[in-house]
Design an enzyme around this catalytic site. Structure first.
Site, mmCIF file in Angstrom:
data_model
loop_
_atom_site.group_PDB
_atom_site.id
_atom_site.type_symbol
_atom_site.label_atom_id
_atom_site.label_comp_id
_atom_site.label_asym_id
_atom_site.label_seq_id
_atom_site.Cartn_x
_atom_site.Cartn_y
_atom_site.Cartn_z
ATOM 1 N N HIS A 82 18.495 18.696 -39.282
ATOM 2 C CA HIS A 82 18.459 19.379 -37.979
ATOM 3 C C HIS A 82 17.372 20.462 -37.934
ATOM 4 O O HIS A 82 17.544 21.505 -37.311
ATOM 5 C CB HIS A 82 19.815 20.007 -37.648
ATOM 6 C CG HIS A 82 20.926 19.010 -37.488
ATOM 7 N ND1 HIS A 82 21.291 18.479 -36.280
ATOM 8 C CD2 HIS A 82 21.746 18.438 -38.403
ATOM 9 C CE1 HIS A 82 22.302 17.635 -36.441
ATOM 10 N NE2 HIS A 82 22.594 17.583 -37.729
ATOM 11 N N ASN A 155 27.650 16.883 -32.489
ATOM 12 C CA ASN A 155 26.536 15.966 -32.240
ATOM 13 C C ASN A 155 26.677 15.336 -30.861
ATOM 14 O O ASN A 155 27.696 15.507 -30.195
ATOM 15 C CB ASN A 155 26.533 14.847 -33.289
ATOM 16 C CG ASN A 155 25.905 15.284 -34.611
ATOM 17 O OD1 ASN A 155 25.211 16.293 -34.683
ATOM 18 N ND2 ASN A 155 26.146 14.504 -35.648
ATOM 19 N N HIS A 346 28.288 27.408 -38.483
ATOM 20 C CA HIS A 346 29.162 27.047 -39.601
ATOM 21 C C HIS A 346 30.477 26.487 -39.061
ATOM 22 O O HIS A 346 31.142 27.137 -38.254
ATOM 23 C CB HIS A 346 29.427 28.302 -40.443
ATOM 24 C CG HIS A 346 30.251 28.060 -41.672
ATOM 25 N ND1 HIS A 346 30.590 26.809 -42.113
ATOM 26 C CD2 HIS A 346 30.793 28.922 -42.561
ATOM 27 C CE1 HIS A 346 31.305 26.910 -43.213
ATOM 28 N NE2 HIS A 346 31.458 28.180 -43.506
ATOM 29 N N TYR A 369 27.854 24.927 -45.050
ATOM 30 C CA TYR A 369 27.083 25.701 -44.070
ATOM 31 C C TYR A 369 26.781 27.128 -44.524
ATOM 32 O O TYR A 369 25.702 27.648 -44.230
ATOM 33 C CB TYR A 369 27.759 25.639 -42.691
ATOM 34 C CG TYR A 369 27.587 24.263 -42.068
ATOM 35 C CD1 TYR A 369 28.285 23.164 -42.580
ATOM 36 C CD2 TYR A 369 26.703 24.033 -41.039
ATOM 37 C CE1 TYR A 369 28.108 21.895 -42.068
ATOM 38 C CE2 TYR A 369 26.522 22.766 -40.506
ATOM 39 C CZ TYR A 369 27.220 21.701 -41.026
ATOM 40 O OH TYR A 369 27.032 20.442 -40.514
HETATM 41 FE FE1 HDE Z 1 25.662 19.181 -40.629
HETATM 42 N N1 HDE Z 1 24.477 20.437 -41.695
HETATM 43 N N2 HDE Z 1 26.396 18.401 -42.338
HETATM 44 N N3 HDE Z 1 26.718 17.770 -39.587
HETATM 45 N N4 HDE Z 1 24.892 19.845 -38.924
HETATM 46 C C1 HDE Z 1 23.615 21.316 -41.183
HETATM 47 O O1 HDE Z 1 23.435 23.560 -41.842
HETATM 48 C C2 HDE Z 1 26.261 18.958 -43.566
HETATM 49 C C3 HDE Z 1 27.569 16.842 -40.105
HETATM 50 C C4 HDE Z 1 25.250 19.498 -37.664
HETATM 51 O O2 HDE Z 1 21.500 23.872 -34.956
HETATM 52 C C5 HDE Z 1 23.052 22.254 -42.209
HETATM 53 O O3 HDE Z 1 22.528 25.428 -40.989
HETATM 54 C C6 HDE Z 1 27.054 18.250 -44.539
HETATM 55 C C7 HDE Z 1 28.357 16.230 -39.069
HETATM 56 C C8 HDE Z 1 24.446 20.212 -36.698
HETATM 57 O O4 HDE Z 1 21.532 25.091 -36.778
HETATM 58 C C9 HDE Z 1 23.777 21.840 -43.488
HETATM 59 C C10 HDE Z 1 27.670 17.240 -43.841
HETATM 60 C C11 HDE Z 1 27.940 16.823 -37.907
HETATM 61 C C12 HDE Z 1 23.596 21.013 -37.448
HETATM 62 C C13 HDE Z 1 24.622 20.679 -43.008
HETATM 63 C C14 HDE Z 1 27.263 17.356 -42.472
HETATM 64 C C15 HDE Z 1 26.917 17.774 -38.247
HETATM 65 C C16 HDE Z 1 23.902 20.770 -38.833
HETATM 66 C C17 HDE Z 1 21.564 22.308 -42.268
HETATM 67 C C18 HDE Z 1 28.615 16.186 -44.369
HETATM 68 C C19 HDE Z 1 28.423 16.535 -36.485
HETATM 69 C C20 HDE Z 1 22.512 21.927 -36.924
HETATM 70 C C21 HDE Z 1 21.168 23.632 -41.664
HETATM 71 C C22 HDE Z 1 29.687 16.686 -45.158
HETATM 72 C C23 HDE Z 1 29.791 16.905 -36.265
HETATM 73 C C24 HDE Z 1 23.033 23.302 -36.651
HETATM 74 C C25 HDE Z 1 22.407 24.322 -41.438
HETATM 75 C C26 HDE Z 1 21.940 24.165 -36.077
HETATM 76 C C27 HDE Z 1 23.284 21.419 -39.892
HETATM 77 C C28 HDE Z 1 25.437 20.031 -43.844
HETATM 78 C C29 HDE Z 1 27.672 16.424 -41.479
HETATM 79 C C30 HDE Z 1 26.250 18.555 -37.247
HETATM 80 C C31 HDE Z 1 22.906 21.500 -44.669
HETATM 81 C C32 HDE Z 1 27.132 18.572 -46.009
HETATM 82 C C33 HDE Z 1 29.444 15.169 -39.236
HETATM 83 C C34 HDE Z 1 24.511 20.103 -35.188
HETATM 84 O O5 HDE Z 1 24.632 22.842 -43.968
#
Ligand code: HDE
Length: 723
Positions: A82, A155, A346, A369
């Protein structure tokens, strides 16, 4: 010698340089002193300190060193996923209190306006990548509530690729550019992604969404948002209800065509960012309704899928979405870095009344997060960055760390203590202290997946069966494009094998596009993969049928189509254009909230039929049909002759037609269509609702109706000659 008089600007210049003309431009109009980061007034911001005006620079120059050092450190690591995103401020207002489900204050008082910050994003690309990649879009909302921050990090698709957090790094490594040559950027159409997906039957439902037009939104303002996981709502009796969160855009859910998306990526890679910015700036505030699907705790096992499985949605036919509030984005950022880049979302930021479930993907996110912010924002004090601060005071015994802003006073930084009466005090549940849901857990430690997660296909089937013909065609084309870019034939074959569990016609069409043999019957999936692959997954796939045949909410075909608000319409103009034709249609469209831009054979102004100059916003050099929702050709004999001889004008029309947009010719202007490849369609018996000729109010009304309908996707069949 007579003393030279200095202008006020020159008086403000460095002592040794009062006469320089160049410097006169640098005087500060705001009257603010320029200082170093430590508050010392800067006398000369143009020249470094040297041993002489043609000699080397002195190390002593602390002002130069401070400026360059700051510059050298101006980048922070981009988000690992993202990374590419755009943000805006807004408010959330509740329509209807829900005390029976949740005690959260912001979900119980219709008078409260909760400030929010929202960040939309793509997943795979780097920070500078195109907005129009085929990808999932992030839809992250930070609610600054009176009980602390609640982040809904969702999402634009309601399910996810994987069931367990353990697989997330693998998924992301597979979709990111390949590690040997860092290609391709912001694209899933490559071997490693499809290698992984073809080995992961649990991804099948999500890959259907990712290959659908949902992955190509027309605008952030025209996409749905989903919390994806099942959360809990907790009421003041401590009772829990399962909940899925939804955002429903008031402008409807719309997408662009894939060919269009690829061109936009070159013409305006900031297309979605610009669209969001301009809409807010012009006062057309984007709006979504907040929806909840609530399932009583007792109904947890009522469904033929597991509520805790993030690859499943709850069909709206089974549990309707209750719309309980509205999100309005009404303010652009002042500073992209300070706000959009530094905002830290987060999943674990919840307030009393909202709680987690045992969804194993969500559980992993609860760790990730904070961890990611530590590296991205440089330490544990990121909550002190203005965009991340709650609107309520923060009191605890956390101290110190990189970039600490708060100056904590006093001796005591521990609890309990007797020196300052045990300060700060813990908060009772009745007064808003967070108490985790008292869920009973009684089981053995185990690395395993519940059998209730083994149905990987029923909702993929449901999704495909619920699409319109045009949407199905787009999905077939998307798979064909993506797999067509996969060089390894075994991966293509394995993917076709997996899709046999979704729909045999889908597979046959993709196979035919790829020039590959189509499997004749479903390929058996053993141990989580098609046979003979050495796939390491040790859990099975169950080939189940969906409990309902179709779900209308899964298709965009039936979405809201009643508004042209903020739609961008191109008027093609050349010298001799009828000013009254331009004015009348422009007024009709602008009155309905649409945005009109005149695209001329050249920049500046064209000559109107009454010899008046008509200013144009763009020329064919700077504009392109993919940046607009519809095209209007005004009347004017000379102007039509000029456009007929202009290849760019004809390309503009042909391309707009190819992308199924409404095209409207005012009286006499239809002569121009004779030079296009779609001229036969204009007067054909089977009329095209997006091709319009005529005059006056009737023409304007039908044009507005056609633009509201978004696209005439039916035009794509039979396939036409490309633009
Ligand atoms: Fe994320 N995801 N994600 N994700 N995600 C991040 O956090 C992660 C997942 C989502 O505009 C990171 O600050 C893991 C699902 C959005 O700043 C990180 C897993 C969904 C955003 C991270 C998931 C999301 C992130 C990268 C599986 C939809 C952007 C930067 C266990 C419900 C937020 C950050 C923004 C961002 C990890 C799965 C949505 C690395 C480990 C499912 C919208 O922490």
């Amino acid at each position: 010698m007579a003393k030279k008089t200095l202008t006020p600007e020159q008086s403000a210049l460095p002592e040794n340089d009062k006469t320089s003309k160049l410097k006169a431009h640098t005087a500060d109009a705001t009257g603010q002193r320029m200082t170093t980061d430590h508050g010392v007034g800067i006398n000369d911001d143009q020249n470094s300190l040297k041993a002489g005006d043609r000699a080397s620079t002195l190390l002593e120059d602390f002002i130069l060193r401070e400026k360059i050092t700051h510059f050298d450190h101006e980048r922070i690591p981009e988000r690992v996923v993202h990374a590419r995103g755009s943000g805006a401020h807004g408010v959330f207002k509740l329509y209807q209190p829900i005390p029976e489900f949740s005690k959260a204050a912001f979900l119980n008082d219709t008078e409260i306006e909760t400030p929010v910050f929202v960040r939309f994003s793509t997943v795979a690309g780097s920070r500078g990548s195109t907005d129009l990649a085929r990808d999932v879009r992030g839809f992250a909302v930070k609610f600054y509530t009176q009980e602390g921050n609640f982040d809904l990090v969702g999402n634009n698709m309601p399910v996810f690729f994987i069931q367990d957090a353990m697989k997330f790094p693998d998924l992301i490594h597979a979709v990111k550019p390949e590690p040997d040559n860092e290609m391709p950027q912001a694209a899933s159409a490559h071997d490693t992604f499809w290698d992984f997906i073809s080995l992961m039957p649990e991804s099948t439902h999500m890959i259907m969404w990712a290959m659908s037009d949902r992955a190509l939104p027309r605008s952030y303002r025209m996409m749905e948002g989903f919390g994806v996981h099942t959360f809990r709502l907790i009421n003041d009796k401590g009772e829990s209800h399962f909940v899925k969160f939804h955002w429903k855009p008031l402008l409807g859910v719309h997408s662009v065509a894939w060919d269009e998306a690829q061109t936009i990526s070159g013409k305006d890679p900031d297309f979605h960012r610009r669209d969001l910015w301009e809409a807010i700036q012009s006062g057309s505030f984007p709006e979504w309704e907040f929806g909840i699907q609530v399932v009583p705790e007792a109904d947890e096992h009522k469904f033929d899928f597991d509520l805790l499985d993030p690859t499943k949605l709850i069909p709206e036919e089974l549990v309707p979405v209750q719309r309980i509030g509205k999100l309005t984005l009404n303010r652009n950022t002042d500073n992209f870095f300070a706000e959009t880049e530094q905002v830290a979302f987060h999943v674990g930021h919840v307030v009393p009344g909202i709680d987690f479930t045992n969804d194993p993907l969500m559980q992993g996110r609860l760790f990730s997060y904070t961890d990611t912010q530590l590296i991205r924002l440089g330490g544990p004090n990121f909550h002190e960055i203005p965009i991340n601060r709650p609107v309520v005071p923060v009191h605890n015994n956390q101290r110190d760390g990189f970039m600490r802003q708060t100056i904590n006073k006093g001796k005591v930084s521990y609890n309990p203590n007797s020196l300052v009466s045990n300060d700060p005090l813990q908060v009772k549940a009745e007064s808003g202290g967070f108490v985790s849901y008292n869920e009973r857990i009684d089981s053995r430690k185990i690395r395993a997946r519940s059998e209730s997660y083994f149905d990987h296909f029923s909702q993929a089937k449901l999704f495909y069966a619920s699409q319109s013909l045009a949407e199905k065609e787009h999905i077939i084309n998307a798979f064909s494009f993506e797999l067509g870019k996969v060089k390894n034939l075994t991966i293509r074959e394995r993917m076709l094998g997996l899709l046999t569990h979704v729909d045999m016609d889908l597979v046959a069409s993709i196979a035919s596009n790829l020039g590959m043999p189509s499997p004749k019957k479903p390929v058996s999936v053993v141990n989580g993969s098609v046979p003979a692959d050495g796939n390491p997954n040790d859990f099975a796939s169950v080939d189940a049928e969906p409990s309902i045949a179709k779900s209308e909410a899964l298709s965009m075909a039936g979405t809201i189509k009643d508004s042209v608000s903020t739609r961008k319409i191109a008027f093609l103009v050349a010298d001799g254009v009828s000013a009254s034709s331009v004015d009348a249609m422009k007024k009709a469209l602008v009155d309905q909230g649409a945005v009109v831009e005149l695209v001329g054979t050249h920049g500046g102004a064209v000559k109107g039929d009454k010899k008046t100059a008509i200013e144009v916003e763009e020329s064919f050099l700077t504009a392109c049909s993919v940046l607009y929702d519809a095209v209007f050709v005004p009347s004017g004999a000379n102007h039509i002759d000029a456009l007929s001889a202009d290849a760019d004008a004809l390309h503009f029309l042909n391309e707009a037609f190819k992308h199924c947009k409404a095209i409207c010719f005012d009286a006499g202007a239809e002569k121009l269509a004779e030079r296009t490849y779609f001229h036969g369609k204009l007067n054909a018996k089977a009329s095209d609702p997006g091709l319009l000729t005529g005059s006056g109010k009737a023409l304007a009304d039908s044009f507005i109706k056609a633009i509201s309908a978004h696209r005439v996707w039916e035009r794509e069949k039979p396939r036409m000659v490309p633009a």
